[in-house]
Each structure stands twice: as structure tokens, then as C-alpha cells.
Scaffold this motif. Structure first.
Motif, PDB file in Angstrom:
ATOM      1  N   PHE A   1       0.774  -1.413   0.217  1.00  0.00           N
ATOM      2  CA  PHE A   1       0.560  -0.070   0.140  1.00  0.00           C
ATOM      3  C   PHE A   1       1.033   0.971   0.130  1.00  0.00           C
ATOM      4  O   PHE A   1       0.435   2.113  -0.954  1.00  0.00           O
ATOM      5  CB  PHE A   1      -1.238   0.107   1.493  1.00  0.00           C
ATOM      6  N   LEU A   2       1.979   1.332   1.032  1.00  0.00           N
ATOM      7  CA  LEU A   2       2.966   2.499   0.426  1.00  0.00           C
ATOM      8  C   LEU A   2       3.702   2.378  -0.571  1.00  0.00           C
ATOM      9  O   LEU A   2       3.402   3.734  -1.017  1.00  0.00           O
ATOM     10  CB  LEU A   2       4.261   2.613   1.543  1.00  0.00           C
ATOM     11  N   ILE A   3       3.852   1.816  -0.677  1.00  0.00           N
ATOM     12  CA  ILE A   3       4.229   1.859  -2.543  1.00  0.00           C
ATOM     13  C   ILE A   3       3.660   1.962  -4.033  1.00  0.00           C
ATOM     14  O   ILE A   3       3.767   2.677  -4.437  1.00  0.00           O
ATOM     15  CB  ILE A   3       5.506   0.456  -3.271  1.00  0.00           C
ATOM     16  N   ALA A   4       2.270   1.998  -3.061  1.00  0.00           N
ATOM     17  CA  ALA A   4       0.809   2.309  -4.335  1.00  0.00           C
ATOM     18  C   ALA A   4       1.100   3.751  -4.343  1.00  0.00           C
ATOM     19  O   ALA A   4       0.328   5.095  -4.894  1.00  0.00           O
ATOM     20  CB  ALA A   4      -0.244   1.658  -4.527  1.00  0.00           C
ATOM     21  N   LEU A   5       0.770   4.245  -2.581  1.00  0.00           N
ATOM     22  CA  LEU A   5       1.210   5.003  -2.175  1.00  0.00           C
ATOM     23  C   LEU A   5       1.137   5.983  -3.005  1.00  0.00           C
ATOM     24  O   LEU A   5       1.531   7.615  -3.740  1.00  0.00           O
ATOM     25  CB  LEU A   5       0.810   5.537  -0.846  1.00  0.00           C
ATOM     26  N   MET A   6       2.845   6.074  -3.449  1.00  0.00           N
ATOM     27  CA  MET A   6       4.066   6.442  -3.465  1.00  0.00           C
ATOM     28  C   MET A   6       3.811   6.730  -4.962  1.00  0.00           C
ATOM     29  O   MET A   6       3.811   7.501  -5.913  1.00  0.00           O
ATOM     30  CB  MET A   6       5.625   5.753  -3.309  1.00  0.00           C
TER      31      MET A   6
ATOM     32  N   ILE B   1      -4.272  13.169   1.149  1.00  0.00           N
ATOM     33  CA  ILE B   1      -3.434  14.465   0.344  1.00  0.00           C
ATOM     34  C   ILE B   1      -3.220  13.900  -1.196  1.00  0.00           C
ATOM     35  O   ILE B   1      -3.301  14.129  -1.990  1.00  0.00           O
ATOM     36  CB  ILE B   1      -2.640  14.591   0.956  1.00  0.00           C
ATOM     37  N   ILE B   2      -2.828  13.064  -0.653  1.00  0.00           N
ATOM     38  CA  ILE B   2      -2.489  11.991  -2.067  1.00  0.00           C
ATOM     39  C   ILE B   2      -3.207  12.388  -3.352  1.00  0.00           C
ATOM     40  O   ILE B   2      -3.265  11.940  -4.674  1.00  0.00           O
ATOM     41  CB  ILE B   2      -1.564  10.633  -2.181  1.00  0.00           C
ATOM     42  N   LEU B   3      -4.317  11.216  -2.438  1.00  0.00           N
ATOM     43  CA  LEU B   3      -6.024  11.560  -3.655  1.00  0.00           C
ATOM     44  C   LEU B   3      -6.359  12.529  -3.939  1.00  0.00           C
ATOM     45  O   LEU B   3      -6.540  12.961  -5.398  1.00  0.00           O
ATOM     46  CB  LEU B   3      -7.231  10.710  -2.988  1.00  0.00           C
ATOM     47  N   LEU B   4      -5.702  13.184  -3.472  1.00  0.00           N
ATOM     48  CA  LEU B   4      -6.473  14.714  -3.784  1.00  0.00           C
ATOM     49  C   LEU B   4      -5.409  15.315  -4.723  1.00  0.00           C
ATOM     50  O   LEU B   4      -6.259  16.280  -6.074  1.00  0.00           O
ATOM     51  CB  LEU B   4      -6.391  16.102  -2.525  1.00  0.00           C
TER      52      LEU B   4
END
Length: 283
Positions: free
Chosen positions: A169-174, A260-263
Motif C-alpha cells: 500500500f505504501l508503494i502504491a501511494l508513492m 492529500i495524495i488522492l487529492l
């Protein structure tokens, strides 16, 4: 034949998706093209090189050594009790993936204008292929991290926990953060080439605003507050806390990063979809 008859087309090609639409269904139909671009990027990285994929190991190894000497031994920055080599290697491995994705996707329009001008395919294919090709590089460097990690684990100097399970999930967020920011900058660089130089300078500074070489626990006051709202802070702190068992991590921090990343991804999608319709007129 009248002018009206000459202007009657048998078929009209136009965009049918909204500004918010990533058009993933169409991208899936072009999955073979994504694979081709990923293969091209990966192969071209080692073309006419002697060491080939070994360079993926050389970069983090030498960077880690420099960080240990400069930030660990000279500047005496804290690592929250984690082994220095593992602490810095964790930060470098994550940062290399993010910075490579962001730098490459930010130039996607200008560097591929020749292809875009000759044949149609979903423009999102190109930035997605960049994210996936860099993911392969990340996998190679992650192997190096795991080798060092298991060495210190056998000595009992690191204490991983169940948060390791959220690593994908962390890698996907990055990847989503780099994709969102990359789409924003790639759209801007079609008209303002200065943004390329600004981004290169900004990425260098952004690394020092992200807990790559220091833990968030070493910051105080307003600096800690600002770092708390850095989208990468929650990712880096969670990764180090999960694998090394150190850091001032909380689930709230990761939640803020996700929001924040999704925004940013939503804003990047809107700008990208708006610019891709006519970028060939300005690139």
C-alpha cells in the motif's frame, strides 16, 4: 459537389471522457503497449553498459556510504537507534523510486511528442508505463535492502512488526503521488519549459523536507508540524517503523498522507485530461 457535402464526415474521433476520468478501461485494452514501453525503458537503461543491472545496486550502496559519513558521523543526525546503514538504505530505496517516477512522468509530453503526434493511444499509457518500469528498478533495490535487513534481524538489532503487511500500500501511494504530481508538471511543461528546471531543483530540496536522512522525531515545533503534512512523511515513517521498529509513527499520519495524495491525483487527472486534448499545439 457542394461545400456542405464536402464537410460531412463519415466518422468523427473525439474525446468522450470527462476531466475526472482516468479512462482505465481503454488503458486496459492497450496493456500490451504498456508492457512494450516498460520493456523498452528497462532494456534501454542497460544498453551499451558493462555492468548492466548491477548499477541498480551501486547507486544505493555508494549513496548510503556517503550519508553514513556526512549525516551519520559528521552531522550526528539521529536514526532513532536503528543501524545507520539500514536506516539510510530504507530512505534511499523509497526516495529513488519516487524521484525517478516524478522526474520521468513530468517530461512525458515533451519527451514523447514525436510518438503522440503520429499515432493514437490513451495518453495515460505513457506515465503508467514509467511508474511500472521504475517499479522494477525499485524491486531490484529492495532486494539489496532485504539482504541487509535480514542480516541485522539475525543479530536482533531490528524489530519489525505487523505494519510490514501494508508495504504494498505504501508503494502504491508513492506511485500515485508521483503520478499525480508528474501529470501536473507534464501538463505545465508543454507551455512553460521553465517548469522542468524548477522541478529538478525542487526535487533536490524536497528530499530534505522528507524524513529520508532523519527521523521525524528529531524535528521540533513548526518544522515537525509542516513535516506532518508532507504526503511522503507518513509513507517513510510507516516503512521505517514497520521494518526497523523505530520512529514516531501514527496511523493518523498515514491517513493524512493518503488523503492529500488522492487529492493531488484528482487535480493531476483534471489538468492532464484538459491538456492532452491540445498539447500538440504548444509542445
Amino acid at each position: 459537389m457542394s461545400e456542405t457535402q464536402n464537410n460531412q464526415w463519415t466518422e468523427t474521433i473525439e474525446s468522450s471522457h470527462s476531466l475526472f476520468d482516468l479512462n482505465l478501461k481503454e488503458v486496459w485494452r492497450y496493456k500490451d503497449l504498456v508492457y512494450m514501453f516498460v520493456k523498452r525503458d528497462f532494456v534501454s537503461s542497460f544498453k551499451q553498459t558493462i555492468l548492466g543491472p548491477v548499477w541498480f545496486f551501486i547507486n544505493p550502496i555508494f549513496t548510503t556510504i556517503v550519508y553514513i559519513v556526512v549525516f551519520g558521523n559528521i552531522a550526528k543526525l539521529s536514526t532513532d537507534g536503528a543501524p545507520k546503514i539500514l536506516f539510510y538504505l530504507a530512505g534511499i530505496t523509497l526516495w529513488n523510486y519516487f524521484s525517478s517516477c516524478l522526474t520521468s512522468t513530468s517530461n512525458v509530453f515533451t519527451s514523447n511528442a514525436g510518438i503522440f503526434g503520429k499515432v493514437y493511444f490513451p495518453r495515460l499509457v505513457m506515465p503508467l508505463s514509467i511508474v511500472f518500469s521504475n517499479l522494477m528498478r525499485f524491486g531490484v533495490q529492495m532486494i539489496l535492502f532485504l539482504v541487509v535487513f535480514f542480516y541485522y534481524l539475525s543479530k536482533g538489532e531490528v524489530h519489525p512488526n505487523w505494519w510490514i503487511l501494508v508495504t504494498p500500500f505504501l508503494i502504491a501511494l508513492m506511485a500515485l503521488f508521483a503520478l499525480g504530481m508528474g501529470m501536473i508538471f507534464s501538463s505545465l511543461t508543454t507551455k512553460y519549459r521553465d517548469m522542468q528546471m524548477l522541478l529538478a531543483f525542487g526535487i533536490s530540496l524536497y528530499m530534505y523536507a522528507t524524513p529520508v536522512i532523519y527521523p521525524i522525531s528529531s524535528l521540533k515545533g513548526v518544522f515537525k508540524t509542516l513535516a506532518f503534512y508532507n504526503p511522503l512523511t507518513g509513507i517513510f515513517e510507516c516503512f521505517k517503523y514497520a521494518w526497523l521498529g523505530v520512529g514516531d509513527f501514527s496511523s493518523t499520519m498515514l491517513l493524512i498522507s493518503t488523503i492529500i495524495i488522492l487529492l493531488i491525483l484528482a487535480v493531476g487527472t483534471i489538468i492532464f485530461n484538459k491538456v492532452e486534448k491540445g498539447f500538440m499545439d504548444t509542445v
